[in-house]
Design an enzyme around this catalytic site. Structure first.
Site, mmCIF file in Angstrom:
data_model
loop_
_atom_site.group_PDB
_atom_site.id
_atom_site.type_symbol
_atom_site.label_atom_id
_atom_site.label_comp_id
_atom_site.label_asym_id
_atom_site.label_seq_id
_atom_site.Cartn_x
_atom_site.Cartn_y
_atom_site.Cartn_z
ATOM 1 N N HIS A 84 0.856 -1.224 -0.094
ATOM 2 C CA HIS A 84 -0.109 -0.094 -0.017
ATOM 3 C C HIS A 84 0.925 1.443 0.038
ATOM 4 O O HIS A 84 0.293 2.289 -0.370
ATOM 5 C CB HIS A 84 -1.028 0.051 1.004
ATOM 6 N N ASP A 206 1.207 -7.718 2.296
ATOM 7 C CA ASP A 206 1.280 -6.198 2.089
ATOM 8 C C ASP A 206 2.743 -5.723 1.876
ATOM 9 O O ASP A 206 3.444 -5.047 2.830
ATOM 10 C CB ASP A 206 0.651 -5.529 3.058
ATOM 11 N N SER A 611 3.945 2.056 8.440
ATOM 12 C CA SER A 611 3.814 1.169 7.363
ATOM 13 C C SER A 611 5.055 0.903 6.335
ATOM 14 O O SER A 611 5.758 2.024 6.241
ATOM 15 C CB SER A 611 2.584 1.583 6.253
HETATM 16 N N1 ARG Z 1 -4.837 0.397 7.286
HETATM 17 C C1 ARG Z 1 -3.021 0.345 6.991
HETATM 18 C C2 ARG Z 1 -2.506 1.799 7.120
HETATM 19 O O1 ARG Z 1 -3.047 2.556 7.930
HETATM 20 C C3 ARG Z 1 -3.154 -0.091 5.454
HETATM 21 C C4 ARG Z 1 -4.161 0.679 4.602
HETATM 22 C C5 ARG Z 1 -3.892 0.088 2.953
HETATM 23 N N2 ARG Z 1 -5.174 -0.732 2.793
HETATM 24 C C6 ARG Z 1 -6.062 -0.144 2.418
HETATM 25 N N3 ARG Z 1 -7.463 -1.071 1.896
HETATM 26 N N4 ARG Z 1 -6.718 1.136 2.216
HETATM 27 O O2 ARG Z 1 -2.259 2.571 6.210
HETATM 28 N N1 GLU Z 2 -1.017 1.285 7.726
HETATM 29 C C1 GLU Z 2 -0.309 2.276 8.322
HETATM 30 C C2 GLU Z 2 0.543 3.189 7.535
HETATM 31 O O1 GLU Z 2 0.110 3.502 6.543
HETATM 32 C C3 GLU Z 2 0.320 1.730 9.582
HETATM 33 C C4 GLU Z 2 -0.679 1.282 10.506
HETATM 34 C C5 GLU Z 2 -1.052 2.169 11.458
HETATM 35 O O2 GLU Z 2 -1.597 3.325 11.248
HETATM 36 O O3 GLU Z 2 -0.779 1.494 12.347
HETATM 37 O O4 GLU Z 2 1.417 3.648 7.970
#
Ligand code: ARG
Ligand code: GLU
Length: 674
Positions: A84, A206, A611
């Site tokens: 991502h 990921d 991330s």
């Molecule tokens: N939750 C994770 C972070 O905060 C990954 C997000 C990416 N995936 C998505 N389905 N948007 O960034």
């Molecule tokens: N998915 C998050 C990011 O893009 C990291 C996960 C979180 O927020 O803990 O940095």
């Protein structure tokens, strides 16, 4: 009986007084934590983590694309981050014919690595405290200019810690020739997509792989065919031994934003006003974009990265509000503030001043957030700015426009504009005289939005080239929006509590807390500077009678696999590998099966920006790639709950398994020492 009870109480006391896993620490000050880290299983020294005299682990960590983390895993500048995090770059390289999002991409040699225009990584050279230099009258600009003159490609930043009680200079090397090496298909890299996002148990692969290139002197340089793979001072060694519950874990990365020390007023604003409003506005945008995406492959690709960005925080905020209410954060903060007042009567005025400062600023901040979530998202106004940008040559302007229209659909933008102008009209408390008069002229916000898109000639590249931009209605709208933007941006700080008029009271407040609350371990709030967090692999009790194991496996992927649903439709190659149990060196006995490990969770304190962060074992070896938090952790930027908060990590063995068995790209293993 009494003696055993006493012994038991004593034992509990010592276990519970062990230092908590909470906190994100500055690497240059990590010596102050090293005793606790060693007690928990860390085997290296503070100098191994951060040093300015010798190569250290910090030389292998990168700030990726300005908002994520990545780690260097070979002497040849090979870099792993999240799928991502590479998503924008992978999406930008994708077309309907070459859809690297859907199909993945695997370079089979250096020559096949794809340059990513605009993608940058930063590697920290060093950090210095500059609190005293600032106090002595040097300006931030002077400090930055001196630092940037020190070396080729140097970029510097001065960041405040503890609401301005301290300041640090960060000097980075900025690399702008970064190339895509490998990405799994979306159904691995984004397996489960928004449905599984922020959720454990998780089965997302990921990760994506890039390579940093440098000039003949190993210095940062713009893209050139003659550039060579960057030779880092240090890279991470990979451990394929795997993890088990209780193992030490350390995260080294760039957390973006936490609000550990805010007062009850700010908590109330987040839980009752800010998050609920933003969630509602994003629900509307996601409905519009999602409907358009389901009707056309082209639109699905064009809006994939935009949709993912909008959806990510949208879901997180929902968990955050629930978490704040579940933990009673507001009441706890109120009680804490009451105690502070009664034990520090001479400093109670600071809290009064803070409360008054919130009063003065909360409406302005709300209008800033509202602007960001509504008017700013109406994309077509951007071409007005591109047209007017005098710094661009004609050629550059054409390029910028082509790039814009590549991921744009005027019908989607029209629908977004109708919804967002109505919402703005509904919620805004700010003066917006120009926009109001446009609304009135056309008979209301909705009628105006439709009139705007009926009459603009800027909806696609060809008609833009033939149009008179200056007299186009979109230009009139862009001006009206600018009036609002200028007012809104006065409040554009990382958080409500960082608005200078509020922050100047936070400075003495946090200082007073540090003097008063001796039990509390004060780490500086995350601000996208390099940090260390540590903890251990651990499951947790999700609900009554429901314990969540800390590791998932390929079995769970197969259980979720569904050819009918885009986000769960795994590649056939993965099904074949599973059917044949052809796991090669990646097969292990786990959770009672011969299988392949996929993800695990740990107690590390992380946030957005972490991330892609390297997850390291006690010896500093790479065991996984951080990518998310669990549902019950989504409020941890505001209150970190020791018992429940878990970060989610893609097991490095799954990364290698996918490279090998799905990508067929095991040519990368030699340089990684696999
Ligand atoms: N939750 C994770 C972070 O905060 C990954 C997000 C990416 N995936 C998505 N389905 N948007 O960034
Ligand atoms: N998915 C998050 C990011 O893009 C990291 C996960 C979180 O927020 O803990 O940095």
């Amino acid at each position: 009986m009494k003696r055993t009870l006493l012994l038991f109480v004593l034992l509990c006391a010592t276990t519970f007084s062990a230092v908590a896993d909470k906190g994100m620490w500055l690497p240059s000050l990590i010596a102050s934590r090293i005793k606790d880290m060693k007690a928990k299983g860390f085997k290296l020294s503070a100098e191994d983590i951060y040093s300015i005299n010798q190569a250290s682990l910090k030389d292998a960590v990168v700030l990726f694309d300005g908002g994520c983390t990545g780690e260097i895993v070979s002497e040849e500048g090979l870099l792993i981050t999240n799928h991502h995090c590479g998503y924008d770059a992978i999406q930008a390289l994708s077309t309907v014919e070459n859809d690297y999002l859907t199909n993945g991409y695997w370079a089979m040699s250096n020559a096949e690595e794809l340059p990513c225009a605009g993608l940058k990584v930063h590697i920290l050279v060093r950090m210095d405290e500059v609190t005293e230099r600032l106090a002595a009258g040097e300006t931030r600009e002077e400090i930055i200019a001196k630092a940037e003159a020190e070396g080729v490609g140097f970029r510097a930043k001065v960041e405040s810690m503890y609401y301005g009680n301290q300041a640090y200079l960060f000097i980075y090397r900025e690399f702008s020739d970064v190339r895509l090496v490998g990405a799994p298909p979306t159904t691995i890299g984004k397996f489960g997509a928004d449905n599984d996002n922020w959720i454990w148990p998780r089965h997302t692969g990921d990760f994506s792989i890039f390579r940093i290139y440098a000039n003949a002197d190993n210095e940062p340089a713009e893209y050139s065919a003659t550039n060579r793979p960057y030779k880092p001072a240090r890279h991470f060694k990979i451990s394929t031994k795997g993890v088990k519950e209780g193992d030490f874990t350390m995260i080294y990365g760039f957390p973006g934003n936490t609000q550990e020390y805010i007062t009850s007023d700010a908590v109330k604003y987040i839980a009752e006003t800010s998050d609920p409003t933003k969630i509602e506005l994003r629900t509307q945008r996601l409905d519009i974009i999602g409907a358009a995406q389901s009707l056309s492959t082209e639109t699905r690709i064009k809006y994939a990265a935009k949709q993912a960005n909008i959806a990510n925080a949208w879901k997180k905020w929902q968990g955050e509000v629930k978490g704040i209410n579940r933990l009673g954060t507001y009441d706890k903060k109120q009680a804490y503030e009451a105690r502070f007042r009664s034990e520090n009567p001479d400093k109670a005025y600071i809290l009064d001043s803070l409360a008054a400062a919130y009063e003065r600023n909360i409406e302005g901040y709300f209008n800033y957030e509202l602007y960001s979530e509504t008017l700013r998202g109406i994309e077509l106004q951007q071409v007005v700015y591109i047209a007017a940008d005098e710094r661009l040559s004609d050629e550059e302007r054409t390029e910028a426009l082509k790039l814009f229209y590549k991921d744009f659909d005027v019908n989607v933008d029209r629908e977004l504009a109708v919804a967002m102008l109505k919402a703005y009209d509904n919620y805004a408390t700010a003066e917006a005289s120009m926009l109001q008069s446009l609304f009135e002229r056309e008979g209301g916000a909705e009628a105006y939005a439709n009139w705007l898109y009926d009459n603009t000639k800027l909806g696609n590249f060809e008609s833009f080239m033939a149009a008179d931009v200056e007299t186009d209605p979109m230009t009139e709208f862009a001006y009206a929006a600018t009036e609002i933007k200028l007012e809104a941006m006065k409040y554009a700080y990382r958080n409500l509590s960082n608005i200078p008029d509020i922050e100047r009271w936070f400075r003495p407040y946090v200082k007073a807390l540090m003097e008063w609350d001796k039990e509390r371990a004060f780490f500086p709030d995350a601000n996208l500077t390099l940090r260390v967090a540590y903890g251990k692999v651990a499951g947790y009790q999700y609900a009554d009678g429901e314990y969540h194991l800390p590791q998932t496996t390929l079995e769970g992927i197969m259980q979720k696999d569904n050819p009918e649903i885009y986000d769960y439709n795994i590649p056939q190659s993965l099904r074949d590998v599973y059917a044949a149990k052809d796991y090669g060196r990646w097969g292990v006995e786990l959770n009672g099966k011969y299988t392949v490990p996929v993800c695990f969770i740990a107690t590390n304190h992380t946030t957005g920006g972490n991330s892609g962060s390297p997850v390291l074992n006690g010896k500093g070896e790479l065991i996984g790639v951080n990518f998310d938090r669990t549902w019950l952790s989504t409020m941890s930027d505001i209150e970190f709950d020791e018992t429940l908060c878990r970060n989610i990590i893609c097991d490095i063995r799954y990364v290698l398994f996918v490279i090998d068995k799905v990508g067929g790209a095991d040519w990368l293993f030699e340089e990684m020492g696999i």
